[in-house]
Write an enzyme that holds these catalytic residues in place. Structure first.
Site, PDB file in Angstrom:
ATOM      1  N   HIS A 296      94.242  78.816  72.395  1.00 31.91           N
ATOM      2  CA  HIS A 296      95.072  80.063  72.515  1.00 31.91           C
ATOM      3  C   HIS A 296      95.516  80.233  71.118  1.00 31.91           C
ATOM      4  O   HIS A 296      95.855  79.580  70.073  1.00 31.91           O
ATOM      5  CB  HIS A 296      96.185  79.600  73.317  1.00 31.91           C
ATOM      6  CG  HIS A 296      96.157  79.526  74.811  1.00 31.91           C
ATOM      7  ND1 HIS A 296      97.122  79.623  75.646  1.00 31.91           N
ATOM      8  CD2 HIS A 296      94.967  79.537  75.581  1.00 31.91           C
ATOM      9  CE1 HIS A 296      96.838  79.702  76.976  1.00 31.91           C
ATOM     10  NE2 HIS A 296      95.511  79.779  76.947  1.00 31.91           N
TER      11      HIS A 296
ATOM     12  N   TYR B   8     105.242  75.202  65.803  1.00 31.84           N
ATOM     13  CA  TYR B   8     104.423  74.983  67.168  1.00 31.84           C
ATOM     14  C   TYR B   8     102.957  74.363  67.033  1.00 31.84           C
ATOM     15  O   TYR B   8     102.455  73.685  67.641  1.00 31.84           O
ATOM     16  CB  TYR B   8     104.499  76.227  68.003  1.00 31.84           C
ATOM     17  CG  TYR B   8     104.155  76.080  69.344  1.00 31.84           C
ATOM     18  CD1 TYR B   8     102.870  75.845  69.776  1.00 31.84           C
ATOM     19  CD2 TYR B   8     105.364  76.232  70.563  1.00 31.84           C
ATOM     20  CE1 TYR B   8     102.651  75.792  71.415  1.00 31.84           C
ATOM     21  CE2 TYR B   8     105.076  75.937  71.604  1.00 31.84           C
ATOM     22  CZ  TYR B   8     103.672  75.779  72.120  1.00 31.84           C
ATOM     23  OH  TYR B   8     103.321  75.876  73.471  1.00 31.84           O
TER      24      TYR B   8
ATOM     25  N   TYR C 210     107.265  81.657  77.299  1.00 29.09           N
ATOM     26  CA  TYR C 210     108.507  81.091  77.419  1.00 29.09           C
ATOM     27  C   TYR C 210     109.612  82.079  77.636  1.00 29.09           C
ATOM     28  O   TYR C 210     109.661  83.037  76.818  1.00 29.09           O
ATOM     29  CB  TYR C 210     108.620  80.190  75.900  1.00 29.09           C
ATOM     30  CG  TYR C 210     107.963  79.244  75.681  1.00 29.09           C
ATOM     31  CD1 TYR C 210     106.620  79.198  75.524  1.00 29.09           C
ATOM     32  CD2 TYR C 210     108.462  77.865  75.674  1.00 29.09           C
ATOM     33  CE1 TYR C 210     105.900  78.012  75.289  1.00 29.09           C
ATOM     34  CE2 TYR C 210     107.659  76.912  75.449  1.00 29.09           C
ATOM     35  CZ  TYR C 210     106.476  76.832  75.339  1.00 29.09           C
ATOM     36  OH  TYR C 210     105.721  75.733  75.108  1.00 29.09           O
TER      37      TYR C 210
ATOM     38  N   LYS D 117     105.646  68.800  71.953  1.00 31.13           N
ATOM     39  CA  LYS D 117     105.594  67.877  71.091  1.00 31.13           C
ATOM     40  C   LYS D 117     105.069  66.530  71.285  1.00 31.13           C
ATOM     41  O   LYS D 117     104.928  65.648  70.440  1.00 31.13           O
ATOM     42  CB  LYS D 117     106.734  67.941  69.792  1.00 31.13           C
ATOM     43  CG  LYS D 117     106.651  69.300  69.038  1.00 31.13           C
ATOM     44  CD  LYS D 117     105.753  69.237  67.948  1.00 31.13           C
ATOM     45  CE  LYS D 117     105.434  70.449  67.567  1.00 31.13           C
ATOM     46  NZ  LYS D 117     104.252  71.275  67.564  1.00 31.13           N
TER      47      LYS D 117
ATOM     48  N   PRO E 254     110.416  68.691  76.340  1.00 34.96           N
ATOM     49  CA  PRO E 254     109.062  69.244  76.179  1.00 34.96           C
ATOM     50  C   PRO E 254     109.119  70.705  75.898  1.00 34.96           C
ATOM     51  O   PRO E 254     108.010  71.166  75.740  1.00 34.96           O
ATOM     52  CB  PRO E 254     108.676  69.231  77.854  1.00 34.96           C
ATOM     53  CG  PRO E 254     109.764  69.005  78.636  1.00 34.96           C
ATOM     54  CD  PRO E 254     110.857  68.516  77.776  1.00 34.96           C
TER      55      PRO E 254
HETATM   56  P1  RFL Z   1     103.047  57.018  77.788  1.00 33.62           P
HETATM   57  O1  RFL Z   1     102.370  58.087  78.117  1.00 33.62           O
HETATM   58  O2  RFL Z   1     104.376  57.000  78.357  1.00 33.62           O
HETATM   59  O3  RFL Z   1     102.414  55.631  77.860  1.00 33.62           O
HETATM   60  C1  RFL Z   1     103.087  54.456  77.606  1.00 33.62           C
HETATM   61  C2  RFL Z   1     102.337  53.366  78.476  1.00 33.62           C
HETATM   62  O4  RFL Z   1     102.907  52.069  78.513  1.00 33.62           O
HETATM   63  C3  RFL Z   1     102.994  51.534  79.808  1.00 33.62           C
HETATM   64  N1  RFL Z   1     104.069  50.657  79.876  1.00 33.62           N
HETATM   65  C4  RFL Z   1     103.910  49.289  79.957  1.00 33.62           C
HETATM   66  N2  RFL Z   1     102.573  48.542  79.704  1.00 33.62           N
HETATM   67  C5  RFL Z   1     102.906  47.239  79.678  1.00 33.62           C
HETATM   68  N3  RFL Z   1     104.160  46.622  79.809  1.00 33.62           N
HETATM   69  C6  RFL Z   1     105.341  47.344  80.065  1.00 33.62           C
HETATM   70  N4  RFL Z   1     106.380  46.491  80.481  1.00 33.62           N
HETATM   71  C7  RFL Z   1     105.094  48.775  80.093  1.00 33.62           C
HETATM   72  N5  RFL Z   1     106.015  49.535  80.193  1.00 33.62           N
HETATM   73  C8  RFL Z   1     105.317  50.763  80.214  1.00 33.62           C
HETATM   74  C9  RFL Z   1     103.016  52.794  80.788  1.00 33.62           C
HETATM   75  O5  RFL Z   1     102.693  52.511  82.050  1.00 33.62           O
HETATM   76  C10 RFL Z   1     102.259  53.673  80.047  1.00 33.62           C
HETATM   77  O6  RFL Z   1     100.769  53.775  80.603  1.00 33.62           O
HETATM   78  O7  RFL Z   1     103.268  57.181  76.138  1.00 33.62           O
HETATM   79  P2  RFL Z   1     102.708  57.488  74.807  1.00 33.62           P
HETATM   80  O8  RFL Z   1     101.151  57.098  74.745  1.00 33.62           O
HETATM   81  O9  RFL Z   1     103.718  57.393  73.673  1.00 33.62           O
HETATM   82  O10 RFL Z   1     102.430  59.238  75.113  1.00 33.62           O
HETATM   83  C11 RFL Z   1     103.465  59.932  74.971  1.00 33.62           C
HETATM   84  C12 RFL Z   1     103.366  61.118  76.129  1.00 33.62           C
HETATM   85  O11 RFL Z   1     103.006  60.662  77.162  1.00 33.62           O
HETATM   86  C13 RFL Z   1     104.662  61.811  76.225  1.00 33.62           C
HETATM   87  O12 RFL Z   1     105.229  62.242  75.018  1.00 33.62           O
HETATM   88  C14 RFL Z   1     104.671  63.098  76.891  1.00 33.62           C
HETATM   89  O13 RFL Z   1     103.708  63.375  78.087  1.00 33.62           O
HETATM   90  C15 RFL Z   1     105.858  63.745  77.137  1.00 33.62           C
HETATM   91  N6  RFL Z   1     105.988  64.586  78.601  1.00 33.62           N
HETATM   92  C16 RFL Z   1     105.439  65.934  78.263  1.00 33.62           C
HETATM   93  N7  RFL Z   1     105.357  66.649  77.349  1.00 33.62           N
HETATM   94  C17 RFL Z   1     105.044  67.788  77.222  1.00 33.62           C
HETATM   95  O14 RFL Z   1     104.969  68.332  75.898  1.00 33.62           O
HETATM   96  N8  RFL Z   1     104.984  68.572  78.293  1.00 33.62           N
HETATM   97  C18 RFL Z   1     105.215  67.897  79.606  1.00 33.62           C
HETATM   98  O15 RFL Z   1     105.451  68.815  80.558  1.00 33.62           O
HETATM   99  C19 RFL Z   1     105.614  66.660  79.496  1.00 33.62           C
HETATM  100  N9  RFL Z   1     105.711  66.090  80.655  1.00 33.62           N
HETATM  101  C20 RFL Z   1     106.420  64.029  79.655  1.00 33.62           C
HETATM  102  C21 RFL Z   1     106.179  64.744  80.680  1.00 33.62           C
HETATM  103  C22 RFL Z   1     106.713  62.756  79.685  1.00 33.62           C
HETATM  104  C23 RFL Z   1     107.135  62.215  81.026  1.00 33.62           C
HETATM  105  N10 RFL Z   1     107.661  60.841  81.091  1.00 33.62           N
HETATM  106  C24 RFL Z   1     107.151  59.741  79.952  1.00 33.62           C
HETATM  107  C25 RFL Z   1     108.837  60.520  81.796  1.00 33.62           C
HETATM  108  C26 RFL Z   1     106.514  64.264  82.140  1.00 33.62           C
HETATM  109  C27 RFL Z   1     106.960  62.914  82.198  1.00 33.62           C
HETATM  110  C28 RFL Z   1     107.288  62.355  83.527  1.00 33.62           C
HETATM  111  C1  PHB Z   2     102.563  72.135  80.088  1.00 35.14           C
HETATM  112  O1  PHB Z   2     101.736  72.797  80.164  1.00 35.14           O
HETATM  113  O2  PHB Z   2     102.907  71.195  80.659  1.00 35.14           O
HETATM  114  C2  PHB Z   2     103.641  72.661  78.800  1.00 35.14           C
HETATM  115  C3  PHB Z   2     103.311  73.354  77.911  1.00 35.14           C
HETATM  116  C4  PHB Z   2     103.866  73.566  76.728  1.00 35.14           C
HETATM  117  C5  PHB Z   2     105.497  73.007  76.610  1.00 35.14           C
HETATM  118  C6  PHB Z   2     105.824  72.268  77.986  1.00 35.14           C
HETATM  119  C7  PHB Z   2     104.623  71.680  78.856  1.00 35.14           C
HETATM  120  O3  PHB Z   2     106.333  73.329  75.935  1.00 35.14           O
END
Ligand code: RFL
Ligand code: PHB
Length: 395
Positions: free
Chosen positions: A76, A388, A205, A302, A298
């Protein structure tokens, strides 16, 4: 008796941070053992972020992890920023010469899991009672109970805490040795996945007096949409019709001939919004990366990208420490990573507070004024685009 495993780096967590770190270390001949609380199926299916910034894509390309991303992801040029009756395209490529990619975290995770399996290094899924020991010494260890119920001890030169915000790593050091900054927002996101072609070519957005809305996507046939909802909202309060009606209103269905096409909703969840940064990101021989060290709302897309940039800084530091006993990069890791973390924390807070509706009508007028300036001035638009599309890893 616990079964003892010796390795170079014990990695806690098999999310993007943990598995990418294992991949980068293996590429430099450093061995690791990953310990993950959940099952492989659960980890592979979690629906989370969707946007990869420029430096994330560059890194994945450099380390041979971008084949499917380039075939199936979507590049994009920018995003649309809108408020009632106005939609503006912010073109990152024109403004800062960098693009972003739409490629779901679920897909990144699957690519990382396949690459990890190909290296043949150890990973223990469904581990329980995961605990860290002796992180202040030069021989730290991680103990856990395996899926077979047996006790294990991983002895390593360093431990990488990649276990997200609820894992044991971030509180493993004495509280006197760490500092945390936090901001809770009074609203959440209701996120849905729908089996319908996106109604837009790039992400929208949208500021609206009913609350923020966003139109994102996963593929040519799957849309990802978000609505601002009050904190504490339960998904049961939102029927499919109510969700599509709110999205149509907030995203401007009918304005200037634009139409939002509804479709079957296949998943829905409520995501609380908060910011948190913990410092230092290194405590003795424990190194924190990704959500274990920091969380952003989110709105700036980032979270996943910060996990990748942390690990891009951490991997060479651990390679130097493990292979050459050289701690210079390891000593600099926390300070170097935190500069970028705070930049992304500010950007995510800024996007969030500019676009979400609060209770104060004065704030709403300031938001609209800010949006007009960002969309209408090269200086404003460039600031958004630079942050961004993503800053260099060594910022
Ligand atoms: P992760 O992906 O949470 O991975 C951490 C891993 O550690 C495991 N874990 C354990 N393992 C061993 N022993 C324990 N006691 C443990 N406790 C936990 C977990 O099962 C998991 O596999 O962290 P990481 O690798 O730092 O990656 C970061 C990203 O995943 C995160 O920043 C983003 O996904 C944030 N986020 C979102 N970001 C966006 O930009 N757009 C989104 O739509 C978005 N949706 C989200 C999200 C984060 C969420 N979380 C963490 C609540 C939606 C959710 C539900
Ligand atoms: C998503 O596609 O899940 C998404 C994209 C941009 C954002 C947050 C989530 O800022």
């Amino acid at each position: 008796m616990a079964q003892t495993i010796r390795t170079d780096v014990a990695i806690i967590g098999a999310g993007p941070a943990g598995l990418l770190l294992a991949h980068l270390l293996a590429a430099d001949g450093v061995e690791s053992v990953v310990v993950e609380a959940r099952s492989a199926e659960y980890v592979a299916a979690r629906i989370r972020a969707g946007i990869l910034e420029h430096s994330t894509v560059d890194l994945l390309r450099q380390v041979g992890l971008a084949t499917r991303l380039q075939a199936e992801g979507d590049e994009h040029r920018g995003i649309y920023l809108q408020w009632p009756h106005e939609r503006h395209h912010i073109d990152f490529v024109d403004l800062v010469g960098r693009s972003v990619w739409v490629y779901g975290q679920t897909e990144v995770q699957k690519d990382l899991m396949a690459a990890h399996a190909a290296t043949g290094q150890q990973i223990h899924y469904e581990a329980s009672d995961v605990a860290l020991h002796d992180i202040g010494s030069t021989s730290p260890s991680v103990t856990f109970r395996g899926s077979d119920g047996r006790a294990h001890r991983v002895e390593a030169i360093a431990v990488a805490g990649c276990d997200g915000s609820h894992g044991p790593s971030r509180t493993a050091a004495p509280s006197a040795g760490r500092q945390t900054w936090e901001r809770a927002y009074p609203y959440s996101w209701l996120g849905v996945l729908a089996d319908v072609a996106p109604s837009t070519d790039e992400l929208i957005y949208a500021w609206h007096s009913d609350g923020f809305a966003m139109h994102s996507m996963r593929s040519a046939t799957v849309s990802r949409l978000y609505l601002q909802v009050p904190g504490g909202t339960s998904v049961d309060q939102w029927s499919d019709d109510r969700i599509w009606d709110a999205l149509a209103t907030r995203l401007g269905h009918g304005q200037g001939g634009w139409r939002l096409t509804p479709g079957p909703i296949t998943s829905r969840s409520v995501l609380p919004m908060r910011s948190r940064v913990q410092a230092p990101m290194r405590l003795g021989r424990l190194f924190l990366a990704g959500d274990a060290a920091h969380i952003v709302p989110p709105t700036g897309a980032k979270g996943l990208n910060l996990a990748v940039s942390d690990v891009a800084l951490l991997a060479p530091a651990l390679v130097a420490l493990v292979r050459h006993g050289n701690g210079t990069l390891a000593d600099a890791y926390s300070e170097t990573a935190l500069r970028r973390v705070w930049r992304a924390t500010h950007f995510s807070w800024w996007m969030t507070t500019m676009l979400h509706i609060g209770t104060d009508p004065f704030d709403a007028q300031l938001q609209l004024s800010q949006l007009r300036w960002v969309a209408g001035s090269a200086a404003g638009a460039t600031g958004l685009a630079e942050n961004y599309a993503g800053l260099p890893i060594r910022y």
